[in-house]
Write a protein that holds these residues in place. Sequence first.
Motif: not given
Length: 86
Positions: A9-10, A55-56, A67-69, A21-23
């Motif tokens: 996760v970033a 928001t991703g 991208v997933e948040t 967000i997913d990295d």
Amino acid sequence: MFHVGDHEVAVCNLGGEFYAIDDLCTHDGGSLDQGELDEAEIECPRHGARFDVRTGAAVQLPAFEPVETHEVRVEGDTVQVGMEHR
Ligand code: FES
């Protein structure tokens, strides 16, 4: 970038507001934590796709999938990341 469970996760700090967000770039798996953060947009270092970290949403090609948040909560000096997908 942090490992949370089996996710990378970033966590982005936008003037004191944290977003997670997913990295993982949805174009071809680039590590977004290696990219530039410009205001609320992070740019993938591989091919230049950009995502709004709030928001991703993919806001620049070649990525078009968001991208997933993840939910973020700050408790004192600890940043907590919820892994329930939104
Ligand atoms: S892997 Fe991110 S833009 Fe291609």
